[in-house]
Scaffold this motif. Sequence first.
Motif, PDB file in Angstrom:
ATOM      1  N   LYS A   1     -58.204  64.971 -63.634  1.00  0.00           N
ATOM      2  CA  LYS A   1     -58.533  63.624 -63.158  1.00  0.00           C
ATOM      3  C   LYS A   1     -59.284  62.866 -64.249  1.00  0.00           C
ATOM      4  N   PRO A   2     -58.944  61.614 -64.456  1.00  0.00           N
ATOM      5  CA  PRO A   2     -59.593  60.826 -65.509  1.00  0.00           C
ATOM      6  C   PRO A   2     -61.118  60.817 -65.383  1.00  0.00           C
ATOM      7  N   ASN A   3     -61.757  61.097 -66.488  1.00  0.00           N
ATOM      8  CA  ASN A   3     -63.218  61.011 -66.629  1.00  0.00           C
ATOM      9  C   ASN A   3     -64.003  62.054 -65.827  1.00  0.00           C
ATOM     10  N   VAL A   4     -63.292  62.981 -65.172  1.00  0.00           N
ATOM     11  CA  VAL A   4     -63.990  64.067 -64.476  1.00  0.00           C
ATOM     12  C   VAL A   4     -64.347  65.144 -65.494  1.00  0.00           C
ATOM     13  N   LYS A   5     -65.546  65.681 -65.380  1.00  0.00           N
ATOM     14  CA  LYS A   5     -66.019  66.722 -66.300  1.00  0.00           C
ATOM     15  C   LYS A   5     -65.727  68.102 -65.703  1.00  0.00           C
ATOM     16  N   TYR A   6     -65.085  68.965 -66.490  1.00  0.00           N
ATOM     17  CA  TYR A   6     -64.739  70.298 -66.030  1.00  0.00           C
ATOM     18  C   TYR A   6     -65.402  71.345 -66.929  1.00  0.00           C
ATOM     19  N   ILE A   7     -65.894  72.406 -66.301  1.00  0.00           N
ATOM     20  CA  ILE A   7     -66.375  73.545 -67.072  1.00  0.00           C
ATOM     21  C   ILE A   7     -65.240  74.557 -67.168  1.00  0.00           C
ATOM     22  N   VAL A   8     -65.059  75.141 -68.339  1.00  0.00           N
ATOM     23  CA  VAL A   8     -63.952  76.067 -68.597  1.00  0.00           C
ATOM     24  C   VAL A   8     -64.419  77.507 -68.413  1.00  0.00           C
TER      25      VAL A   8
ATOM     26  N   ASN B   1     -62.093  87.933 -67.932  1.00  0.00           N
ATOM     27  CA  ASN B   1     -63.012  88.299 -69.027  1.00  0.00           C
ATOM     28  C   ASN B   1     -62.361  88.480 -70.390  1.00  0.00           C
ATOM     29  N   TRP B   2     -61.274  87.751 -70.661  1.00  0.00           N
ATOM     30  CA  TRP B   2     -60.639  87.875 -71.973  1.00  0.00           C
ATOM     31  C   TRP B   2     -61.416  87.123 -73.055  1.00  0.00           C
ATOM     32  N   ALA B   3     -62.298  86.226 -72.595  1.00  0.00           N
ATOM     33  CA  ALA B   3     -63.116  85.463 -73.531  1.00  0.00           C
ATOM     34  C   ALA B   3     -64.414  85.077 -72.865  1.00  0.00           C
ATOM     35  N   THR B   4     -65.402  84.684 -73.660  1.00  0.00           N
ATOM     36  CA  THR B   4     -66.654  84.148 -73.141  1.00  0.00           C
ATOM     37  C   THR B   4     -66.688  82.659 -73.449  1.00  0.00           C
ATOM     38  N   ALA B   5     -67.388  81.900 -72.602  1.00  0.00           N
ATOM     39  CA  ALA B   5     -67.492  80.456 -72.788  1.00  0.00           C
ATOM     40  C   ALA B   5     -68.879  80.010 -72.338  1.00  0.00           C
ATOM     41  N   ASP B   6     -69.723  79.683 -73.276  1.00  0.00           N
ATOM     42  CA  ASP B   6     -71.093  79.263 -72.965  1.00  0.00           C
ATOM     43  C   ASP B   6     -71.124  77.747 -72.836  1.00  0.00           C
ATOM     44  N   SER B   7     -71.027  77.285 -71.593  1.00  0.00           N
ATOM     45  CA  SER B   7     -71.070  75.849 -71.299  1.00  0.00           C
ATOM     46  C   SER B   7     -70.042  75.051 -72.101  1.00  0.00           C
ATOM     47  N   VAL B   8     -68.771  75.478 -72.008  1.00  0.00           N
ATOM     48  CA  VAL B   8     -67.678  74.759 -72.656  1.00  0.00           C
ATOM     49  C   VAL B   8     -67.069  73.806 -71.608  1.00  0.00           C
ATOM     50  N   PHE B   9     -67.119  72.506 -71.908  1.00  0.00           N
ATOM     51  CA  PHE B   9     -66.610  71.491 -70.975  1.00  0.00           C
ATOM     52  C   PHE B   9     -65.444  70.724 -71.592  1.00  0.00           C
ATOM     53  N   LEU B  10     -64.667  70.085 -70.701  1.00  0.00           N
ATOM     54  CA  LEU B  10     -63.703  69.090 -71.165  1.00  0.00           C
ATOM     55  C   LEU B  10     -63.700  67.930 -70.198  1.00  0.00           C
ATOM     56  N   ILE B  11     -63.346  66.739 -70.684  1.00  0.00           N
ATOM     57  CA  ILE B  11     -63.318  65.543 -69.867  1.00  0.00           C
ATOM     58  C   ILE B  11     -61.852  65.185 -69.606  1.00  0.00           C
ATOM     59  N   GLY B  12     -61.497  65.019 -68.346  1.00  0.00           N
ATOM     60  CA  GLY B  12     -60.126  64.711 -68.007  1.00  0.00           C
ATOM     61  C   GLY B  12     -59.669  63.348 -68.502  1.00  0.00           C
ATOM     62  N   LYS B  13     -58.366  63.256 -68.789  1.00  0.00           N
ATOM     63  CA  LYS B  13     -57.766  61.981 -69.181  1.00  0.00           C
ATOM     64  C   LYS B  13     -56.920  61.409 -68.067  1.00  0.00           C
TER      65      LYS B  13
END
Length: 360
Positions: free
Chosen positions: A336-343, A348-360
């Motif tokens: 969704k546009p402008n919604v912030k998502y945490i990945v 457990n194939w990877a770790t993600a310390d507060s990795v976000f993306l913003i929807g377009k």
Amino acid sequence: MHFKKRIIPAVLAVSVLSSGIVTVHPTVEVEAASKHITAQEKKQQEARINKINVLNTMTLQITFNKPLAAEDVDPNNLENIKKQFKFNHGMSIVNVPRLKTGAKSTYIVPVTIQKDGVKYKLSYKGQRVKSFEGTDQKIDFRKTQQVTNDTFEIESFLEDGVTDYANIIEAYRAGRGDLAFELNNRNRDENGKHFDIISSLRDRVVTITGNNGEQFVANYVPFTQAADGRQAPKFRLPAGQTLKPGVTYKVTSKWADIGNRTFTAQYIAPLTLQSAEAIDNKTFQIVLDKDPGMELFAGRSVQLKGEDGSVLQAQYRNSSRKGAVGIFDMTNSTLKPNVKYIVVPLNNWATADSVFLIGK
């Protein structure tokens, strides 16, 4: 008593009369004959099998009298193509036929595992049956090794006379660079060296057994059999299972003969996600902290938790990795546009310390 003659047009059909006399529409006869001729012509135009060579327990080399039509080798049409190859003894193809580089109508055809000495029969598109004898000949792989906490690989080498089919088929020739070469009908190169061929590993499995008594059937990870310039297909344990550090595992297979078939598992740190960025509302890219040097994104998924409360999922796009960057596609919704998502990496194939993306 005199009766007047009555002229009946030839194109008119006479119905079944009470007297029991039956006549046939000439037009119907013509149409039926036309359809019959069309079907006959179409059947005659279809490619026919000239020769079947058994290369190994999971691979046939089939030569037709002419090239197959585009729709008969289209991976998107696989389920229909499977129906065109009718075997006995429960055999089937597992992926589409692939034209050998330099050949006019000779194809590499992956099949389910054969049984040694069994007489198999094959009819292509309902045509005359061809026969061949099954083999239990396996493909030589040199070694196996662990690559992540739930994934391992088995590796073969050109110098041992083993080539992945990606190197010798027309469909992949342009993308294989210096690895692409031609084999003749006896699968010898220009120097006379013979090669065994690893055909498509789609749906293939191997068995992995630990000295602690654990045993798993590991599934092939798609698009890894000829990635990164190596012949090292990856196999993954069932979801949620991991290799136990310190345990020695042995890998066995019905189609691969592995020289060094054991390894002792160790803890391998998961990949680390550094950032994520939306490309559009269905696609985004993930950047790792460093280039893993091999195709370790394959078969992986992530969950996206939106600030609006939505929970979405995305899967890695096969063969999209460029160095440390891989592309993921949404599987059940759109961003969704402008919604912030945490990945959040799944399983457990990877770790993600507060990795976000913003929807377009």
